[in-house]
Write a protein that holds these residues in place. Structure first.
Motif, PDB file in Angstrom:
ATOM      1  N   ARG A 100     -26.553   3.874   0.298  1.00 56.00           N
ATOM      2  CA  ARG A 100     -26.935   5.089   0.544  1.00 56.00           C
ATOM      3  C   ARG A 100     -25.365   5.654   1.230  1.00 56.00           C
ATOM      4  O   ARG A 100     -24.957   6.586   0.693  1.00 56.00           O
ATOM      5  N   ALA A 101     -24.948   4.980   2.111  1.00 61.96           N
ATOM      6  CA  ALA A 101     -23.775   5.511   2.893  1.00 61.96           C
ATOM      7  C   ALA A 101     -22.559   5.453   1.802  1.00 61.96           C
ATOM      8  O   ALA A 101     -21.725   6.275   1.745  1.00 61.96           O
ATOM      9  N   LEU A 102     -22.467   4.486   1.008  1.00 60.71           N
ATOM     10  CA  LEU A 102     -21.120   4.306  -0.095  1.00 60.71           C
ATOM     11  C   LEU A 102     -21.541   5.292  -1.136  1.00 60.71           C
ATOM     12  O   LEU A 102     -20.303   6.159  -1.205  1.00 60.71           O
ATOM     13  N   ALA A 103     -22.613   5.500  -1.499  1.00 59.88           N
ATOM     14  CA  ALA A 103     -22.907   6.592  -2.562  1.00 59.88           C
ATOM     15  C   ALA A 103     -22.444   8.024  -1.840  1.00 59.88           C
ATOM     16  O   ALA A 103     -21.699   8.674  -2.640  1.00 59.88           O
ATOM     17  N   THR A 104     -22.865   8.379  -1.034  1.00 62.04           N
ATOM     18  CA  THR A 104     -22.767   9.649  -0.113  1.00 62.04           C
ATOM     19  C   THR A 104     -21.149   9.757  -0.027  1.00 62.04           C
ATOM     20  O   THR A 104     -20.657  10.661  -0.519  1.00 62.04           O
ATOM     21  N   ASN A 105     -20.411   8.697   0.490  1.00 67.89           N
ATOM     22  CA  ASN A 105     -19.206   8.972   0.604  1.00 67.89           C
ATOM     23  C   ASN A 105     -18.265   8.844  -0.417  1.00 67.89           C
ATOM     24  O   ASN A 105     -17.164   9.738  -0.728  1.00 67.89           O
ATOM     25  N   LEU A 106     -18.599   8.175  -1.630  1.00 73.20           N
ATOM     26  CA  LEU A 106     -17.707   8.234  -2.663  1.00 73.20           C
ATOM     27  C   LEU A 106     -18.106   9.367  -3.550  1.00 73.20           C
ATOM     28  O   LEU A 106     -17.117  10.006  -4.389  1.00 73.20           O
ATOM     29  N   VAL A 156     -15.036  -7.531  -2.933  1.00 67.76           N
ATOM     30  CA  VAL A 156     -16.085  -7.882  -2.320  1.00 67.76           C
ATOM     31  C   VAL A 156     -16.314  -7.364  -0.799  1.00 67.76           C
ATOM     32  O   VAL A 156     -15.259  -7.063  -0.300  1.00 67.76           O
ATOM     33  N   LEU A 157     -17.542  -6.946  -0.564  1.00 67.20           N
ATOM     34  CA  LEU A 157     -18.003  -6.131   0.568  1.00 67.20           C
ATOM     35  C   LEU A 157     -18.982  -7.250   1.311  1.00 67.20           C
ATOM     36  O   LEU A 157     -20.239  -7.053   0.955  1.00 67.20           O
ATOM     37  N   PRO A 169     -18.867  -5.652   9.696  1.00 67.51           N
ATOM     38  CA  PRO A 169     -18.829  -4.129   9.409  1.00 67.51           C
ATOM     39  C   PRO A 169     -17.311  -3.751   9.052  1.00 67.51           C
ATOM     40  O   PRO A 169     -16.386  -4.348   9.240  1.00 67.51           O
ATOM     41  N   PHE A 170     -17.169  -2.516   8.430  1.00 66.45           N
ATOM     42  CA  PHE A 170     -16.106  -2.333   7.851  1.00 66.45           C
ATOM     43  C   PHE A 170     -15.711  -0.742   8.062  1.00 66.45           C
ATOM     44  O   PHE A 170     -16.641   0.177   8.345  1.00 66.45           O
ATOM     45  N   GLY A 171     -14.771  -0.205   7.986  1.00 65.45           N
ATOM     46  CA  GLY A 171     -14.356   1.304   8.006  1.00 65.45           C
ATOM     47  C   GLY A 171     -14.054   1.737   6.891  1.00 65.45           C
ATOM     48  O   GLY A 171     -13.517   1.227   5.723  1.00 65.45           O
ATOM     49  N   LEU A 194     -11.725   0.992   3.281  1.00 71.93           N
ATOM     50  CA  LEU A 194     -12.373   0.480   2.018  1.00 71.93           C
ATOM     51  C   LEU A 194     -12.083   1.527   0.849  1.00 71.93           C
ATOM     52  O   LEU A 194     -11.956   1.055  -0.272  1.00 71.93           O
ATOM     53  N   LEU A 195     -11.949   2.817   1.336  1.00 65.31           N
ATOM     54  CA  LEU A 195     -11.592   3.919   0.223  1.00 65.31           C
ATOM     55  C   LEU A 195     -10.266   3.620  -0.086  1.00 65.31           C
ATOM     56  O   LEU A 195      -9.734   3.674  -1.390  1.00 65.31           O
ATOM     57  N   ALA A 196      -9.418   3.118   0.672  1.00 63.31           N
ATOM     58  CA  ALA A 196      -7.982   2.989   0.411  1.00 63.31           C
ATOM     59  C   ALA A 196      -7.873   1.863  -0.567  1.00 63.31           C
ATOM     60  O   ALA A 196      -7.032   1.926  -1.302  1.00 63.31           O
ATOM     61  N   ARG A 197      -8.543   0.791  -0.274  1.00 57.86           N
ATOM     62  CA  ARG A 197      -8.545  -0.748  -1.172  1.00 57.86           C
ATOM     63  C   ARG A 197      -9.216  -0.189  -2.503  1.00 57.86           C
ATOM     64  O   ARG A 197      -8.643  -0.603  -3.276  1.00 57.86           O
ATOM     65  N   LEU A 198     -10.230   0.873  -2.514  1.00 58.15           N
ATOM     66  CA  LEU A 198     -10.672   1.075  -3.834  1.00 58.15           C
ATOM     67  C   LEU A 198      -9.632   1.849  -4.673  1.00 58.15           C
ATOM     68  O   LEU A 198      -9.453   1.768  -5.811  1.00 58.15           O
ATOM     69  N   ARG A 199      -9.060   2.721  -3.953  1.00 61.89           N
ATOM     70  CA  ARG A 199      -7.968   3.451  -4.792  1.00 61.89           C
ATOM     71  C   ARG A 199      -6.827   2.739  -5.216  1.00 61.89           C
ATOM     72  O   ARG A 199      -6.611   2.775  -6.460  1.00 61.89           O
ATOM     73  N   ALA A 200      -6.594   1.855  -4.431  1.00 60.28           N
ATOM     74  CA  ALA A 200      -5.478   1.005  -4.807  1.00 60.28           C
ATOM     75  C   ALA A 200      -6.016  -0.054  -6.041  1.00 60.28           C
ATOM     76  O   ALA A 200      -5.164  -0.168  -6.905  1.00 60.28           O
ATOM     77  N   ALA A 201      -7.140  -0.349  -6.257  1.00 60.30           N
ATOM     78  CA  ALA A 201      -7.717  -1.360  -7.154  1.00 60.30           C
ATOM     79  C   ALA A 201      -7.543  -0.510  -8.385  1.00 60.30           C
ATOM     80  O   ALA A 201      -7.325  -1.270  -9.432  1.00 60.30           O
TER      81      ALA A 201
END
Length: 129
Positions: free
Chosen positions: A15-21, A77-78, A102-104, A108-115
């Motif tokens: 839920r948290a990832l879906a909301t933020n993404l 991987v998370l 736990p992660f910031g 995570l968003l920066a790593r996702l953008r880089a990927a």
């Protein structure tokens, strides 16, 4: 707009990832199990996968192996697993990055953008004469 497949057995993480993404313009698919992750990946062809290792049914390493059988989609991987051996196993299986819980969210968003950026096909450049 990039499509992200989030695979985690914890509803609050999904839920948290879906909301933020979604707030940042990503299309999001959610899977609570490895089996559902493989089904959704085949059906929707995500641009990046965010994957927990500890899943019911087939675990995250098996999901990585299943995806690597037919796609080069970036896999982040998370996981709460923080032992070096777990990180090495995931990366050797074909994951592209590893973030421990736990992660910031910003990291995570920066790593996702880089990927996503690294996996994008190169733009054709006009020849300069």
């Amino acid at each position: 707009m990039s499509r992200v497949l989030v695979v985690d057995d914890e509803p609050q993480i999904r839920r948290a990832l879906a909301t933020n993404l979604r707030a940042r313009g990503y299309e999001v698919d959610l899977a609570p199990t490895g089996e559902e992750a493989l089904r959704l990946a085949a059906a929707h062809r995500p641009d990046v996968v965010v994957l927990d290792l500890g899943l019911p049914g087939i675990d995250g390493l098996e999901v990585v192996a299943g995806l690597r059988g037919w796609t080069e989609v970036p896999i982040i991987v998370l996981s709460v697993r923080d032992a070096e051996s777990d990180k090495v196993a995931a990366l050797d299986a074909g994951a592209d990055d590893f973030v421990t819980k736990p992660f910031g969210m910003d990291e995570l968003l920066a790593r996702l953008r880089a990927a996503v950026r690294r996996s994008a096909p190169p733009a054709e450049e006009a020849a300069a004469v």
